[in-house]
Write an enzyme that holds these catalytic residues in place. Structure first.
Site, PDB file in Angstrom:
ATOM      1  N   HIS A 169       1.847  13.085  36.756  1.00 53.75           N
ATOM      2  CA  HIS A 169       2.569  11.328  36.316  1.00 53.75           C
ATOM      3  C   HIS A 169       3.133  11.265  35.236  1.00 53.75           C
ATOM      4  O   HIS A 169       2.410  11.971  34.547  1.00 53.75           O
ATOM      5  CB  HIS A 169       1.785  10.219  36.649  1.00 53.75           C
ATOM      6  CG  HIS A 169       2.921   9.229  37.311  1.00 53.75           C
ATOM      7  ND1 HIS A 169       2.526   8.273  36.019  1.00 53.75           N
ATOM      8  CD2 HIS A 169       3.664   8.559  38.410  1.00 53.75           C
ATOM      9  CE1 HIS A 169       3.672   7.954  36.542  1.00 53.75           C
ATOM     10  NE2 HIS A 169       3.867   7.397  37.723  1.00 53.75           N
ATOM     11  N   GLU A 185      -3.649  14.942  38.578  1.00 54.81           N
ATOM     12  CA  GLU A 185      -4.285  13.916  39.344  1.00 54.81           C
ATOM     13  C   GLU A 185      -5.195  14.309  40.027  1.00 54.81           C
ATOM     14  O   GLU A 185      -5.732  15.069  40.686  1.00 54.81           O
ATOM     15  CB  GLU A 185      -2.937  13.635  40.677  1.00 54.81           C
ATOM     16  CG  GLU A 185      -2.162  12.867  39.001  1.00 54.81           C
ATOM     17  CD  GLU A 185      -0.895  12.768  39.359  1.00 54.81           C
ATOM     18  OE1 GLU A 185      -0.367  12.790  40.604  1.00 54.81           O
ATOM     19  OE2 GLU A 185       0.152  12.561  38.740  1.00 54.81           O
ATOM     20  N   SER A 237       1.148  12.372  43.260  1.00 62.89           N
ATOM     21  CA  SER A 237       1.797  11.281  43.776  1.00 62.89           C
ATOM     22  C   SER A 237       2.510  11.584  44.676  1.00 62.89           C
ATOM     23  O   SER A 237       3.831  10.536  45.403  1.00 62.89           O
ATOM     24  CB  SER A 237       2.184  10.061  42.499  1.00 62.89           C
ATOM     25  OG  SER A 237       3.135  10.875  42.244  1.00 62.89           O
ATOM     26  N   HIS A 259      -3.718   7.182  43.423  1.00 60.60           N
ATOM     27  CA  HIS A 259      -3.779   7.053  45.171  1.00 60.60           C
ATOM     28  C   HIS A 259      -4.521   7.823  45.933  1.00 60.60           C
ATOM     29  O   HIS A 259      -4.519   7.645  46.996  1.00 60.60           O
ATOM     30  CB  HIS A 259      -2.269   8.592  45.466  1.00 60.60           C
ATOM     31  CG  HIS A 259      -0.535   7.895  44.863  1.00 60.60           C
ATOM     32  ND1 HIS A 259      -0.274   7.016  45.119  1.00 60.60           N
ATOM     33  CD2 HIS A 259      -0.545   7.953  43.293  1.00 60.60           C
ATOM     34  CE1 HIS A 259       1.003   6.716  43.995  1.00 60.60           C
ATOM     35  NE2 HIS A 259       0.779   7.786  43.050  1.00 60.60           N
ATOM     36  N   LYS A 298      -1.707  -0.300  43.865  1.00 59.01           N
ATOM     37  CA  LYS A 298      -1.313   0.886  45.191  1.00 59.01           C
ATOM     38  C   LYS A 298      -2.213   0.106  46.338  1.00 59.01           C
ATOM     39  O   LYS A 298      -1.707  -0.860  46.417  1.00 59.01           O
ATOM     40  CB  LYS A 298      -1.184   2.414  44.990  1.00 59.01           C
ATOM     41  CG  LYS A 298      -0.184   2.445  43.850  1.00 59.01           C
ATOM     42  CD  LYS A 298       0.044   3.484  42.889  1.00 59.01           C
ATOM     43  CE  LYS A 298       0.580   3.527  42.430  1.00 59.01           C
ATOM     44  NZ  LYS A 298       1.680   5.262  41.150  1.00 59.01           N
TER      45      LYS A 298
HETATM   46  C1  LIG Z   1       1.743   4.842  39.801  1.00 55.57           C
HETATM   47  C2  LIG Z   1       0.829   5.883  39.487  1.00 55.57           C
HETATM   48  C3  LIG Z   1       1.418   5.613  37.692  1.00 55.57           C
HETATM   49  C4  LIG Z   1       1.399   4.448  36.968  1.00 55.57           C
HETATM   50  O1  LIG Z   1       0.147   3.044  37.475  1.00 55.57           O
HETATM   51  P1  LIG Z   1       1.128   1.500  37.655  1.00 55.57           P
HETATM   52  O2  LIG Z   1      -0.304   0.382  37.999  1.00 55.57           O
HETATM   53  O3  LIG Z   1       2.293   1.236  38.472  1.00 55.57           O
HETATM   54  O4  LIG Z   1       1.800   1.227  36.377  1.00 55.57           O
HETATM   55  C5  LIG Z   1      -0.305   6.476  37.353  1.00 55.57           C
HETATM   56  N1  LIG Z   1      -0.320   7.452  38.018  1.00 55.57           N
HETATM   57  C6  LIG Z   1      -0.094   8.376  38.660  1.00 55.57           C
HETATM   58  C7  LIG Z   1      -0.717   9.265  39.455  1.00 55.57           C
HETATM   59  C8  LIG Z   1      -0.049   6.910  39.303  1.00 55.57           C
HETATM   60  O5  LIG Z   1       1.149   7.541  41.182  1.00 55.57           O
END
Ligand SMILES: *Cc1c(COP(=O)(O)O)cnc(C)c1O
Length: 388
Positions: A135, A177, A181, A209, A241
């Site tokens: 990300h 990750e 995402s 996620h 999320k």
């Molecule tokens: C959405 C996301 C973030 C950021 O999170 P927010 O709370 O929306 O700022 C960080 N890392 C990944 C992998 C994401 O998908």
């Protein structure tokens, strides 16, 4: 002669449009878990990350309302100068418990969490090794830290090893990750842990996620794959999320958390998360743990979607998570199909560079517990009409 600001910017915006990279920000009138209304028309939406359908949960809304009466709307200051509330402490304790870590720290967003954690831990003498598909917030975190950023091919452990072997000075921070995402696949976590130990690198996993979705009680990737704080010392996640609320967090040892609290500029130099959101998050964590049917139903939907989508000529990605992308490659084609689906009353996200690498533009279909099998049938039928 130098161009004026507006002429310079207009050229840039035009280029963005010509490359089919222009982003549109349509304003929604309301939301429910599986539908959204725009210009008085209701759409079936596969665009949100509210996988467990908690953003409208009555108990969570109620908790936010109560906290608002107690604390007001804003948190009024940064954590270090009066913005820190009991609600934050309680949420942090609950997060530590959910992730089975000693301690946790809440940030205003997941984006800021990655910025804060990476920049608190490494500097220009160190190296950050990140998966090719991480990300933007992880990339920006590395930039903020001034540590050179080294990318390895997606989920490719031998490539990571090759890169790690080249450096022996400074600290090494590996960042991946858990659930990617935009792809929905899961990193080879056990292999990452082994490589980190072998090369004396620190391992940071962004479970944005996975948290809420993975694990019997929704504790995320560490619960699902039995990963201790020794395995994954730095665990990052979001409340925005599957938790259905707002905010980001890092979990780990007491020492790690105290260090991030002391050194992370995106924690120190911003106003604290409104306590009403901390209270909402706290209540949501309880529901995530107890309402296990949400995860079970989500798995049913994922399996149903994959069975139905196998009828399409479009390729599916190897994903067993609610993120089900259809990679088409071409930006224009992705935009065209997205628009056709919208005309049929269905919303999916058109994901284009730089969110994903060039030539990998895709439709990102996001499933949540508000969807029914009939909703999926409707989506598949609409996609069938788009096949050449
Ligand atoms: C959405 C996301 C973030 C950021 O999170 P927010 O709370 O929306 O700022 C960080 N890392 C990944 C992998 C994401 O998908």
């Amino acid at each position: 002669m130098k161009k004026s600001l507006n002429i310079f910017l207009e050229t840039k915006l035009l280029e963005q449009q010509q490359q089919h990279l222009f982003r549109y920000f349509h304003a929604r009138q309301n939301t429910f878990t599986s539908t959204a209304q725009y210009e008085n028309k209701e759409y079936l939406a596969f665009t949100n990350n509210d996988y467990l359908g908690l953003s409208h949960h009555p108990a969570i809304k109620n908790a936010a309302q109560h906290a608002m009466e107690q604390y007001g709307v804003g948190s009024t200051a940064a954590h270090s100068i009066g913005g820190h509330c009991h609600a934050h402490d309680e949420l942090e304790q609950a997060l530590a418990q959910s992730t089975q870590r000693e301690s946790a720290l809440v940030f205003s967003t997941g984006y800021m969490t990655n910025l804060g954690v990476i920049s608190a831990l490494v500097n220009a003498e160190d190296r950050v090794f990140a998966d090719r598909l991480v990300h933007a917030s992880i990339i920006d975190g590395a930039h903020l830290s001034c540590a050179p950023l080294i990318r390895y091919h997606h989920n490719n452990i031998s490539h990571l090893k090759l890169k790690l072997a080249r450096y022996d000075q400074g600290h090494k921070l590996i960042v991946s990750e858990s659930v990617f995402s935009m792809d929905g696949d899961i990193a080879p976590l056990h292999e990452l842990i082994a490589v980190a130990q072998e090369h004396q690198a620190w391992l940071m996993i962004d479970d944005a996620h996975g948290f809420g979705v993975l694990g019997k009680q929704g504790g995320g990737c560490c619960e699902q794959f039995n990963l201790t704080a020794d395995d994954v010392p730095i665990l990052v996640g979001t409340l925005s999320k599957a938790i259905g609320c707002f905010g980001g967090f890092v979990a780990g040892s007491k020492t790690l958390i105290e260090s991030v609290r002391q050194f992370a500029r995106p924690y120190l130099f911003t106003t604290a998360l409104p306590p009403l959101l901390a209270q909402a998050g706290l209540t949501s964590l309880e529901i995530v743990k107890t309402e296990t049917w949400r995860r079970e139903y989500l798995q049913d939907l994922i399996a149903y979607f994959r069975t139905r989508a196998a009828e399409l000529n479009f390729p599916l990605m190897p994903s067993n998570t609610p993120i089900q992308p259809i990679v088409l490659g071409d930006n224009e084609k992705v935009m065209k199909i997205q628009n056709h689906l919208r005309e049929r009353g269905i919303l999916v996200a058109a994901i284009r560079p730089p969110t994903v690498p060039a030539q990998t533009a895709r439709l990102r279909i996001s499933l949540n517990v508000g969807h029914s099998k009939q909703d999926i049938d409707r989506l598949i039928d609409a996609l069938k009409k788009e096949e050449d």
